[in-house]
Scaffold this active site. Structure first.
Site, short mmCIF file in Angstrom:
data_model
loop_
_atom_site.label_atom_id
_atom_site.label_comp_id
_atom_site.label_asym_id
_atom_site.label_seq_id
_atom_site.Cartn_x
_atom_site.Cartn_y
_atom_site.Cartn_z
N THR A 143 65.91 48.73 -9.72
CA THR A 143 66.91 47.64 -9.72
C THR A 143 66.06 46.35 -8.97
OG1 THR A 143 68.80 48.92 -9.42
CG2 THR A 143 68.97 46.63 -8.71
N CYS A 144 65.24 46.76 -8.09
CA CYS A 144 64.31 45.71 -7.50
C CYS A 144 63.62 45.00 -8.41
CB CYS A 144 63.26 46.33 -6.20
SG CYS A 144 64.49 46.77 -4.95
N THR A 145 62.80 46.06 -9.33
CA THR A 145 62.01 45.55 -10.57
C THR A 145 62.82 44.52 -11.25
OG1 THR A 145 60.62 47.67 -10.32
CG2 THR A 145 60.49 46.23 -12.29
N LEU A 161 63.40 41.19 -9.52
CA LEU A 161 62.18 40.25 -9.58
C LEU A 161 61.66 39.71 -11.09
CD1 LEU A 161 60.20 41.59 -6.30
CD2 LEU A 161 62.08 39.60 -6.60
#
Length: 153
Positions: free
Chosen positions: A44-46, A49
């Site tokens: 989810t972080c990828t 961003l």
């Protein structure tokens, strides 16, 4: 408690993925979009961003600066940035002070990890007052990218 609309943003200086000191004050006169994210190299972080990476031209054209902040080390963030071709600085809040100041810090995260940044998004005006604030309790959720873009216009 997270920041509220209209409040001055807490000032900070953190080390970037290039191991250079970056201060919020460096961007006075521009709108600033700050994305807090729990951990580099997670799904989810990828996505969070990469969404900002793919719309970078939109923000750049509006005299806005994007910053990504997590508790990862500058060295981890450098590799994460390189692998995903991010055009904006990733800042290491290794000591967790900035995440806490913005109300975006889990006391306890998955796997018993303590002191991990919450997924959050803030937009600051040219005077560095908060004009958008979203702190997500569920790390699997993404911020409202359309609302962020609207505030930057």
């Amino acid at each position: 408690m997270s920041l509220q609309i209209g409040q001055p943003a807490p000032q900070f200086t953190l080390f970037s993925d290039e191991v250079k000191a970056v201060s919020l004050a460096d961007f006075k006169g521009k709108k600033v979009v700050i994305h807090f994210f729990p951990l580099a190299f997670t799904g989810t972080c990828t996505t969070q961003l990469c969404t900002m990476r793919d719309s970078f031209g939109y923000y750049d054209g509006l005299n806005a600066q994007i910053l990504g902040i997590s508790v990862d080390s500058p060295f981890t963030l450098a590799k994460f940035k390189e692998e995903n071709n991010y055009q904006f600085p990733l800042l290491s809040d290794f000591n967790k002070e900035v995440s806490a100041a913005y109300g975006a810090l889990y006391q306890e995260f998955a796997f018993g990890l303590k002191g991990v940044s919450k997924r959050a998004a803030f937009v600051l005006d040219e005077e560095q007052n908060v004009i958008y604030a979203e702190v997500l309790e569920n790390a699997g959720d993404l911020p409202d990218f359309e609302a962020i873009a609207e505030k930057v216009k």
